[in-house]
Design a protein around this motif. Structure first.
Motif, PDB file in Angstrom:
ATOM      1  N   PRO B  96       0.790  -1.243   0.000  1.00  0.00           N
ATOM      2  CA  PRO B  96       0.000   0.000   0.000  1.00  0.00           C
ATOM      3  C   PRO B  96       0.815   1.283   0.000  1.00  0.00           C
ATOM      4  O   PRO B  96       0.599   2.125  -0.873  1.00  0.00           O
ATOM      5  CB  PRO B  96      -0.848  -0.127   1.263  1.00  0.00           C
ATOM      6  N   PRO B  97       1.811   1.440   0.917  1.00  0.00           N
ATOM      7  CA  PRO B  97       2.522   2.724   0.869  1.00  0.00           C
ATOM      8  C   PRO B  97       3.200   2.983  -0.456  1.00  0.00           C
ATOM      9  O   PRO B  97       3.229   4.117  -0.937  1.00  0.00           O
ATOM     10  CB  PRO B  97       3.551   2.598   1.998  1.00  0.00           C
ATOM     11  N   ILE B  98       3.710   1.917  -1.092  1.00  0.00           N
ATOM     12  CA  ILE B  98       4.417   2.114  -2.364  1.00  0.00           C
ATOM     13  C   ILE B  98       3.446   2.629  -3.418  1.00  0.00           C
ATOM     14  O   ILE B  98       3.689   3.652  -4.063  1.00  0.00           O
ATOM     15  CB  ILE B  98       5.060   0.792  -2.822  1.00  0.00           C
ATOM     16  N   ILE B  99       2.316   1.951  -3.559  1.00  0.00           N
ATOM     17  CA  ILE B  99       1.379   2.324  -4.622  1.00  0.00           C
ATOM     18  C   ILE B  99       0.766   3.683  -4.319  1.00  0.00           C
ATOM     19  O   ILE B  99       0.611   4.528  -5.203  1.00  0.00           O
ATOM     20  CB  ILE B  99       0.292   1.241  -4.779  1.00  0.00           C
ATOM     21  N   PHE B 100       0.445   3.913  -3.045  1.00  0.00           N
ATOM     22  CA  PHE B 100      -0.146   5.207  -2.695  1.00  0.00           C
ATOM     23  C   PHE B 100       0.806   6.337  -3.042  1.00  0.00           C
ATOM     24  O   PHE B 100       0.436   7.303  -3.702  1.00  0.00           O
ATOM     25  CB  PHE B 100      -0.476   5.252  -1.200  1.00  0.00           C
ATOM     26  N   ASN B 101       2.048   6.184  -2.640  1.00  0.00           N
ATOM     27  CA  ASN B 101       3.033   7.226  -2.927  1.00  0.00           C
ATOM     28  C   ASN B 101       3.165   7.422  -4.430  1.00  0.00           C
ATOM     29  O   ASN B 101       3.295   8.545  -4.910  1.00  0.00           O
ATOM     30  CB  ASN B 101       4.383   6.844  -2.324  1.00  0.00           C
ATOM     31  N   ALA B 102       3.100   6.315  -5.170  1.00  0.00           N
ATOM     32  CA  ALA B 102       3.175   6.411  -6.630  1.00  0.00           C
ATOM     33  C   ALA B 102       2.060   7.314  -7.146  1.00  0.00           C
ATOM     34  O   ALA B 102       2.300   8.227  -7.937  1.00  0.00           O
ATOM     35  CB  ALA B 102       3.053   5.027  -7.237  1.00  0.00           C
ATOM     36  N   GLY B 103       0.839   7.074  -6.664  1.00  0.00           N
ATOM     37  CA  GLY B 103      -0.276   7.902  -7.117  1.00  0.00           C
ATOM     38  C   GLY B 103      -0.134   9.339  -6.637  1.00  0.00           C
ATOM     39  O   GLY B 103      -0.478  10.286  -7.331  1.00  0.00           O
ATOM     40  N   LEU B 275     -11.088  -5.760   1.650  1.00  0.00           N
ATOM     41  CA  LEU B 275     -12.150  -6.384   2.435  1.00  0.00           C
ATOM     42  C   LEU B 275     -13.261  -6.886   1.524  1.00  0.00           C
ATOM     43  O   LEU B 275     -13.829  -7.954   1.738  1.00  0.00           O
ATOM     44  CB  LEU B 275     -12.699  -5.375   3.443  1.00  0.00           C
ATOM     45  N   PHE B 276     -13.571  -6.111   0.488  1.00  0.00           N
ATOM     46  CA  PHE B 276     -14.652  -6.514  -0.424  1.00  0.00           C
ATOM     47  C   PHE B 276     -14.100  -7.174  -1.678  1.00  0.00           C
ATOM     48  O   PHE B 276     -14.743  -7.173  -2.722  1.00  0.00           O
ATOM     49  CB  PHE B 276     -15.492  -5.287  -0.790  1.00  0.00           C
ATOM     50  N   TYR B 277     -12.877  -7.707  -1.582  1.00  0.00           N
ATOM     51  CA  TYR B 277     -12.278  -8.448  -2.700  1.00  0.00           C
ATOM     52  C   TYR B 277     -12.170  -7.604  -3.963  1.00  0.00           C
ATOM     53  O   TYR B 277     -12.275  -8.121  -5.071  1.00  0.00           O
ATOM     54  CB  TYR B 277     -13.075  -9.727  -2.980  1.00  0.00           C
ATOM     55  N   LEU B 278     -11.987  -6.303  -3.791  1.00  0.00           N
ATOM     56  CA  LEU B 278     -11.688  -5.458  -4.956  1.00  0.00           C
ATOM     57  C   LEU B 278     -10.171  -5.330  -5.053  1.00  0.00           C
ATOM     58  O   LEU B 278      -9.436  -5.973  -4.303  1.00  0.00           O
ATOM     59  CB  LEU B 278     -12.336  -4.081  -4.776  1.00  0.00           C
ATOM     60  N   SER B 279      -9.702  -4.446  -5.939  1.00  0.00           N
ATOM     61  CA  SER B 279      -8.263  -4.265  -6.065  1.00  0.00           C
ATOM     62  C   SER B 279      -7.805  -3.077  -5.231  1.00  0.00           C
ATOM     63  O   SER B 279      -7.987  -1.922  -5.611  1.00  0.00           O
ATOM     64  CB  SER B 279      -7.888  -4.043  -7.523  1.00  0.00           C
ATOM     65  N   GLY B 280      -7.196  -3.392  -4.076  1.00  0.00           N
ATOM     66  CA  GLY B 280      -6.680  -2.327  -3.218  1.00  0.00           C
ATOM     67  C   GLY B 280      -5.649  -1.481  -3.941  1.00  0.00           C
ATOM     68  O   GLY B 280      -5.554  -0.277  -3.727  1.00  0.00           O
ATOM     69  N   ILE B 281      -4.885  -2.113  -4.810  1.00  0.00           N
ATOM     70  CA  ILE B 281      -3.826  -1.392  -5.530  1.00  0.00           C
ATOM     71  C   ILE B 281      -4.425  -0.231  -6.311  1.00  0.00           C
ATOM     72  O   ILE B 281      -4.010   0.917  -6.180  1.00  0.00           O
ATOM     73  CB  ILE B 281      -3.076  -2.358  -6.461  1.00  0.00           C
ATOM     74  N   LEU B 282      -5.471  -0.544  -7.103  1.00  0.00           N
ATOM     75  CA  LEU B 282      -6.106   0.523  -7.888  1.00  0.00           C
ATOM     76  C   LEU B 282      -6.688   1.582  -6.962  1.00  0.00           C
ATOM     77  O   LEU B 282      -6.507   2.777  -7.162  1.00  0.00           O
ATOM     78  CB  LEU B 282      -7.210  -0.057  -8.759  1.00  0.00           C
ATOM     79  N   ALA B 283      -7.394   1.115  -5.931  1.00  0.00           N
ATOM     80  CA  ALA B 283      -8.080   2.057  -5.040  1.00  0.00           C
ATOM     81  C   ALA B 283      -7.087   3.044  -4.449  1.00  0.00           C
ATOM     82  O   ALA B 283      -7.259   4.263  -4.564  1.00  0.00           O
ATOM     83  CB  ALA B 283      -8.788   1.293  -3.935  1.00  0.00           C
ATOM     84  N   VAL B 284      -6.005   2.527  -3.854  1.00  0.00           N
ATOM     85  CA  VAL B 284      -5.081   3.412  -3.145  1.00  0.00           C
ATOM     86  C   VAL B 284      -4.322   4.287  -4.148  1.00  0.00           C
ATOM     87  O   VAL B 284      -3.969   5.430  -3.855  1.00  0.00           O
ATOM     88  CB  VAL B 284      -4.132   2.599  -2.240  1.00  0.00           C
ATOM     89  N   PHE B 285      -4.106   3.776  -5.358  1.00  0.00           N
ATOM     90  CA  PHE B 285      -3.415   4.572  -6.375  1.00  0.00           C
ATOM     91  C   PHE B 285      -4.254   5.801  -6.733  1.00  0.00           C
ATOM     92  O   PHE B 285      -3.775   6.933  -6.692  1.00  0.00           O
ATOM     93  CB  PHE B 285      -3.160   3.723  -7.620  1.00  0.00           C
ATOM     94  N   PHE B 286      -5.537   5.584  -7.005  1.00  0.00           N
ATOM     95  CA  PHE B 286      -6.379   6.727  -7.375  1.00  0.00           C
ATOM     96  C   PHE B 286      -6.655   7.608  -6.173  1.00  0.00           C
ATOM     97  O   PHE B 286      -6.777   8.831  -6.291  1.00  0.00           O
ATOM     98  CB  PHE B 286      -7.666   6.242  -8.037  1.00  0.00           C
TER      99      PHE B 286
END
Lengths: 554, 554
Positions: B96-103, B275-286
């Protein structure tokens, strides 16, 4: 990181709610819930900030309790906890950032100026209250029919309830309004945490079958050894970080590396201390002080602002997390099932009483003694302040809980009714002291020390409020010139005992010698305020004096 | 947090060394060791920075391997790992921190300008390489006698090896020198991680007993659903944080609360997605993108500097940690014992080949297609750039390993030789691609795109290098005026196909409409650049324009 064995009920609940169908998902659920609650705490805490009765800890406690209650009800009374209070989590992840930040942001001048008093309160004081609480339990518990314990348990109780909650103090006292009180109470809080943890471990180690005068001596020597080695370790780690950042020219380009190195070196000092059974708390605290005195000045302005606020935020999150945690755990049914309600109440009443006594028994005598060593009356710790010092240190917090769990809540042991009773009454004491004492502290201070009096009471502090607002590293290092003026012979001749003059003279000499040494040897080697030749002048010029103003308005 | 079941050998070693005598101490030891290694990585990484062949990831990998080797030898060949590669740790704490920082740090203008191309590479591309790798494995493995697998395994392999390593790319490409390439390769990396994780999960879900054309459709629709819900979730979380901070006047006093809220809201978006089986990567990036566009402008200047650098540092530490982790795990004897050496080599060779092919099979055709939609030749993705895009995306990283473990290393399954072989060859592919491809990338870029050419190749970027240096939020939002000049009709008439004109006109219109909408509705509600009426004017004035200069010189 989190113990997932206790959250089955929550899980069942969430399955009912159709939220999950997968046990690997537990950790994700815990985290989600916790993060949500944390956010709630910050928002509520902010809304209640104007409210003189509330503070973040209490918000977190209440929120935690109510969550626990909801889970308890929805899980049909089988369990209240989302996750168990895990000492490892507490001692490895939550405590270090708090203590480090404390050392990093503490006003070094204040701290070292009152170092004598702080050590007196924090070390001798703990031993006094430890004796009183242990003896008191040993005397009272049989009378209250709360069960029989071994000598070791009584001593453990003494150590457990001598640990004040430095976290809550930070939120109740203001470093800017009452600097003297803050540095005393808070400085004591840190030393005192360390002392009681060390004391607790010493007790664990010793075999009281052949109890003797020797044992006490052993404990004391053991304590002194731990105290000095831990401090040395922290100082070395801090200096090392300063040296690395200075010599490797980190300032040249990599802000990230600077910050990362500072964080990790500080954490390393804590970890190494724990690895060798020293006091990580002391190590990381002094590491923070050294870092704010040397390392912080070797990094770019960007890193300074970032570290200052990032560390504060980390500590802030950890604090809130802890109180949330304690609140949730407090309703834990497993513990209450085995605990005897009546004796829990009796016991926690007795403990609260002993805590009050034990603290009174060292605050007032030791303050009186401190005043002997202070030349001018303006520097005395007056009665009003003594009362506040006594009161502010009554709060018992996460350290007590962690130690109590460690001693009395082993998987097997917690089945025994006596031990379960102790654990539950510890929780009651912590909840009561944090909420009741915590809520009463702010108003009490305003009642005992109205603002104008606060100013008077801090005459001993040469710095003006606005200077107080500055962050520690911006203050003159360890001893300021005004201070010397303040202690100019003429002033000091006025009603000052010979002893106090002698001690004070010595203290001033020590300070002067240290400052000489610092300027002559330390700074050229480890950098520090006003000594940053290794930084790219470009950045320096660009930033010059820009942040100073900002740092004051935190 | 750490799996302590695998570190007995290390523990035994430390007991021999007299370092410990207590099993509760394992976690402390792990942490100490890891933090020490991390510090070493930063220092070495800094020393090697000038070195064109090295970068942090490789330093970390090498350091990890050597530590593993030491432990392996000292523990008498029983185990190399200090702790097992734990997908939970990876997916819950490190990614999470990596992808979030990327976004948060990505150049929004660049990103959205190339959004079409990025989605093409990241989604369609993954499907293509997924097909090729799966088919290739299904065709090659029997020929190589590396064991027989089910269809599901082949498809899983396809998904696993379609996930490029966005982390390593960040360290190899420079956002300032080659902005177009950076935004393409990196943007693809993120979308591509998300796609392959989603694809992988879709494969897990489906039952291939009754395989049919329907299944493919199902997977696709499933993917589209996840893609849009996750994105929406991230955007909502970001907007919520902006709204909270704006309306609650956090800026008024509490820097800590602002920062804490930003961090936790971002993390929350990831967690809720998981939690809802979505893509956390996409969520935190946006979420990161939205936060840098709105929230970041609602906080005090102090918080801006802090968040900017603190997030970067968090991500930096997490990246290094991951590579250290992979390096340590790579020598793990448990896995190698069950694996068949010969077939591991054959298999990893085949996989590397398929990865090369699979990526070539979509980069060149899709780039050609993209060029059709670009009006002026100056905006084309030329062949040199295509080669670099192809090459930079060949690196396989922690995501592949995490997925491979998840699929083939279940406690029971890993005992089977075939599965152990797959795991070990995955590790070999990751190590090889990270080190060899990683080391070759920097020189390759300098060879294919010498600096002067880099400038030419980025003519399509209106912004000058110095503007490029600015952080995303300082650039004009989403579309700049220069851009419109750049695409002024006169210019565009020159050799531009009708199709491309049409598409480009539409894109420009969309951008313009968005900007209108943003200014008219979003900013008044959520704040954002140039719209900060809720902040205390005092602080604003005091800080005006001070940081902008600073933010550029990171």
């Amino acid at each position: 990181m989190m113990n997932t064995t206790y959250i089955a009920p929550l899980h069942a609940l969430l399955i009912k709610a159709g939220l999950t169908d997968d046990t690997d998902h537990l950790q994700v659920m815990e985290m989600t819930l916790f993060v949500t609650l944390l956010c709630a705490c910050f928002i509520l805490g902010h809304l209640f900030e104007e409210n003189r009765w509330m503070n973040e800890s209490i918000t977190a406690l209440v929120l935690g309790c109510s969550t626990g209650l909801i889970v308890l009800i929805s899980s049909g009374g089988t369990s209240s906890r989302i996750l168990e209070f895990d000492e490892e989590l507490f001692f490895i992840y939550l405590l270090p950032p708090i203590i480090f930040n404390a050392g990093f942001q503490v006003k070094k001048k204040q701290f070292f100026h009152n170092f004598g008093a702080i050590v007196l309160y924090g070390v001798l004081g703990v031993f006094i209250s430890f004796t009183i609480i242990s003896a008191g339990c040993w005397f009272l518990f049989p009378k209250l029919f709360v069960g029989n314990f071994e000598l070791k348990d009584y001593l453990a109780l003494g150590a457990i309830f001598s640990a004040t909650d430095s976290v809550c103090t930070l939120q109740v006292l203001s470093q800017d309004e009452t600097p003297l009180l803050y540095s005393l109470v808070f400085g004591e809080g840190v030393v005192n945490d360390a002392t009681s943890v060390v004391l607790y471990r010493a007790i664990q180690k010793f075999d009281f079958a052949e109890m003797s005068g020797q044992t006490a001596l052993h404990i004391l020597s053991d304590f002194l050894y731990l105290f000095f080695t831990s401090t040395a370790l922290g100082v070395v780690a801090g200096l090392l970080s300063a040296y690395i950042i200075k010599t490797l020219y980190f300032g040249r380009h990599s802000t990230n590396r600077e910050i990362a190195t500072m964080v990790l070196m500080a954490y390393l000092s804590y970890m190494i201390a724990e690895l060798f059974y020293l006091s990580g708390i002391l190590a990381v605290f002094f590491c923070g002080i050294v870092m704010s005195h040397y390392t912080w000045h070797n990094v770019t302005e960007r890193s300074r602002v970032t570290t200052k606020h990032a560390f504060a935020t980390m500590s802030f999150i950890a604090e809130t997390f802890i109180f949330l945690y304690v609140g949730m755990d407090s309703l834990d049914i497993q513990k209450w099932r085995f605990a005897n309600r009546r004796s829990s109440f009796a016991m926690s009443g007795a403990l609260l009483l002993l805590v009050l006594l034990g603290r009174a028994a060292f605050v007032f005598p030791l303050s009186a003694f401190c005043n002997l060593t202070r030349p001018t009356e303006s520097m005395f710790i007056n009665m009003r302040q003594q009362i506040i010092i006594w009161w502010a240190g009554l709060i018992r917090g996460a350290v007590s809980i962690a130690l109590a769990f460690n001693q009395f809540a082993e998987p097997g042991a917690s089945k025994s009714s006596e031990h379960a009773t102790i654990v539950s009454s510890t929780i009651m004491v912590v909840l009561f002291s944090t909420t009741v004492f915590g809520i009463m502290t702010k108003p009490l201070i305003n009642f005992i020390l109205p603002p104008q009096l606060q100013y008077v009471s801090d005459l001993s502090e040469p710095a003006t409020p606005q200077v107080m607002g500055l962050d520690p590293t911006l203050q003159l290092s360890l001893l300021s010139n005004e201070e010397q003026n303040n202690n100019s012979p003429t002033k000091m001749m006025r009603k000052a005992s010979r002893l106090s003059l002698l001690i004070h003279a010595q203290r001033t000499t020590i300070h002067r010698l240290w400052r000489k040494f610092d300027n002559a040897y330390m700074r050229p080697m480890f950098g520090g305020r006003g000594f940053v030749p290794t930084l790219p002048t470009a950045i320096e010029n660009e930033d010059n004096g820009m942040y100073e103003g900002k740092l004051t308005t935190t």
